[in-house]
Design a protein around this motif. Structure first.
Motif, PDB file in Angstrom:
ATOM      1  N   SER A  55       0.693  -0.724   0.511  1.00 45.62           N
ATOM      2  CA  SER A  55       0.441   0.220  -0.081  1.00 45.62           C
ATOM      3  C   SER A  55       0.834   1.480  -0.248  1.00 45.62           C
ATOM      4  O   SER A  55       0.381   2.801  -0.297  1.00 45.62           O
ATOM      5  CB  SER A  55      -1.127   0.058   1.186  1.00 45.62           C
ATOM      6  N   LYS A  56       1.731   0.635   0.398  1.00 48.03           N
ATOM      7  CA  LYS A  56       3.090   2.550   0.100  1.00 48.03           C
ATOM      8  C   LYS A  56       3.458   2.633  -1.499  1.00 48.03           C
ATOM      9  O   LYS A  56       3.243   1.743  -2.373  1.00 48.03           O
ATOM     10  CB  LYS A  56       4.321   2.128   0.876  1.00 48.03           C
ATOM     11  N   LEU A  57       3.341   4.385  -1.421  1.00 47.68           N
ATOM     12  CA  LEU A  57       3.605   4.945  -2.642  1.00 47.68           C
ATOM     13  C   LEU A  57       4.783   5.086  -2.802  1.00 47.68           C
ATOM     14  O   LEU A  57       5.724   4.629  -2.192  1.00 47.68           O
ATOM     15  CB  LEU A  57       3.174   5.837  -2.319  1.00 47.68           C
ATOM     16  N   PRO A  58       5.321   4.808  -4.254  1.00 45.68           N
ATOM     17  CA  PRO A  58       6.663   4.425  -4.331  1.00 45.68           C
ATOM     18  C   PRO A  58       7.199   6.076  -4.523  1.00 45.68           C
ATOM     19  O   PRO A  58       6.302   6.765  -4.420  1.00 45.68           O
ATOM     20  CB  PRO A  58       6.244   4.432  -5.755  1.00 45.68           C
ATOM     21  N   ILE A  59       8.099   6.486  -4.674  1.00 48.93           N
ATOM     22  CA  ILE A  59       9.357   7.909  -4.781  1.00 48.93           C
ATOM     23  C   ILE A  59       8.531   8.473  -5.620  1.00 48.93           C
ATOM     24  O   ILE A  59       8.130   9.905  -5.338  1.00 48.93           O
ATOM     25  CB  ILE A  59      10.138   7.677  -4.202  1.00 48.93           C
TER      26      ILE A  59
END
Length: 473
Positions: A75-79
């Motif tokens: 669920s973590k968005l990429p940089i």
């Protein structure tokens, strides 16, 4: 250098586009360098896992509902919004990488189940890419039967500036139809036909016919009926600068080229056929003059090739012929004085001919020759190269004849490098070995020590060993 503005640093990194390792190192220097170089590094998708994590929530939910659980999906968005950097999209590459990822997690399931999962994920990725990529430059779609790409509304903006397309002729018709409505400025068009295919899909014909600026046409496995239908479809044949007909294994006539007296801007012509009978009507082509032809590559050395070189050899800068003879080599020496790059062969009784060729081609920079068997051995080729080539020549490529083995003693290799070092106006040497399956000089420990020595001394700029493949160039 770290203080350089964005635009300057970006221009420097552009030169590293094909050097993926160095470009990756630039990503790790600092945040600013990463911000600049990542846009270039991600033009051609390097990591499917990262791209999957860029999927919007709706797509992730679709995957979950389809019971596609990918371990790397978080669920973590990429940089970065990596999809916006992509300029090259290969359906086949995406499909292959997805298969590698998913088969590790679903290896117990049958092939049909696995392919269905791959297709589900691929569709979500392609939908996102069409939505996010501002302007795609290159599209590769060499058909997989279970991939059916659906054009979304955003595809028009993504594809309107497409400049390169590689595809099979049997891609489903709606694919060609949608592209014909959007893409009118394709410059590089590569089409692969199936061996016995004699018809061109109507929608593919339409796509070809609407191109306003086609410069490079490449056709693989096209039969006579196909070629005679494709060429007349070209809207502006005068724009064509490169024509490549490769791997055609059935009867094909070359007479269709002679019908195009307006191919005045053709700069590259490649005819790679497998059988002598495929060169029907080359006797007509021999009289055609292409005033701007710079590169000519041909698989077979037919008798009519000599007249063709008499008419077109003066402007040639590169000439490659896989199958040759002594008369043809003498013709090259006489009628192709401006050659920079040459691929040919000299039989082991033709030492005088290689001397004439090397003496005549004063602008020659690189020469590739067959080695072993009926051709000159390594020692003979290297000695002739160092004795008779002009000051501009710096690269020799030894192409081993199928299963021939290296027979070059270390003392002869050392002698060659010494002679090269003593040449007047010496340039650093590039030595490239192309081997089929047998051993070449790089498998000899003493030879490799000698090569490393002259690399350290700066005599050898480049040493490389390549595997032989089906490409004759």
């Amino acid at each position: 250098m770290s203080q350089l503005p964005f635009d300057c640093l970006n221009e420097i990194f552009e030169y590293l586009e094909d050097d993926r390792d160095t470009l990756f190192s630039c990503l790790l220097v600092n945040r600013f360098w990463c911000k600049v170089s990542v846009r270039i590094f991600w033009r051609n998708i390097p990591n499917i896992n990262t791209l999957i994590n860029c999927l919007p929530n709706e797509s992730k939910q679709n995957l979950y509902r389809s019971k596609v659980i990918i371990s790397t999906l978080t669920s973590k968005l990429p940089i970065f919004n990596y999809a916006t950097f992509c300029k090259v999209l290969s359906f086949n590459q995406v499909y292959d990488k997805l298969e590698s990822i998913l088969k590790l997690q679903f290896f117990k399931n049958n092939q049909y189940f696995l392919k269905n999962l791959i297709n589900i994920v691929a569709q979500e990725l392609f939908k996102m890419l069409m939505n996010k990529i501002p302007s795609l430059k290159k599209l590769v779609f060499l058909q997989f039967s279970n991939i059916h790409f659906t054009f979304c509304s955003e595809a028009k903006d993504c594809l309107k500036n497409l400049s390169e397309l590689r595809c099979n002729s049997n891609v489903y018709p709606s694919f060609f139809y949608e592209l014909s409505q959007i893409c009118h400025n394709i410059q590089f068009f590569h089409i692969e036909f199936y061996f016995f295919e004699t018809n061109i899909p109507n929608k593919l014909e339409e796509l070809i016919s609407v191109q306003e600026n086609l410069k490079y046409l490449s056709i693989r496995y096209g039969r006579d009926e196909v070629l005679n239908r494709i060429i007349p479809l070209l809207k502006k044949p005068k724009n064509l600068t490169k024509l490549r007909l490769y791997g055609i294994r059935h009867y094909v006539s070359l007479s269709f080229i002679t019908k195009f007296t307006n191919l005045t801007n053709l700069q590259e012509l490649e005819l790679s056929f497998n059988y002598d009978e495929d060169f029907v009507d080359f006797e007509k082509l021999q009289y055609v003059i292409f005033p701007r032809l710079r590169i000519f590559k041909i698989q077979r050395a037919c008798s009519f090739l000599i007249k063709f070189l008499e008419n077109n050899g003066n402007n040639l800068q590169e000439f490659c012929v896989s199958d040759n003879n002594n008369s043809l080599n003498l013709t090259i020496a006489k009628f192709c004085p401006n050659i920079r790059k040459l691929f040919t062969g000299f039989k082991n009784i033709e030492l005088d001919t290689i001397k004439i060729v090397l003496n005549s081609l004063q602008y020659l920079e690189s020469i590739k020759v067959w080695c072993g068997g009926e051709f000159l051995n390594e020692k003979e080729a290297l000695e002739a190269f160092v004795k008779y080539s002009h000051k501009n020549t710096y690269e020799i490529i030894l192409c081993h004849q199928y299963y021939t083995r290296s027979e070059l003693p270390s003392k002869d290799l050392e002698s060659f490098f010494v002679s090269w070092t003593n040449r007047e106006l010496q340039k650093s040497l590039s030595l490239i070995i192309i081997k089929y399956d047998a051993s070449s000089l790089d498998t000899d420990v003493e030879n490799m020590e000698i090569i490393k020595k002259y690399i350290r001394l700066g005599v050898i700029k480049k040493f490389e060993v390549k595997a032989y493949d089906d490409e004759f160039v």
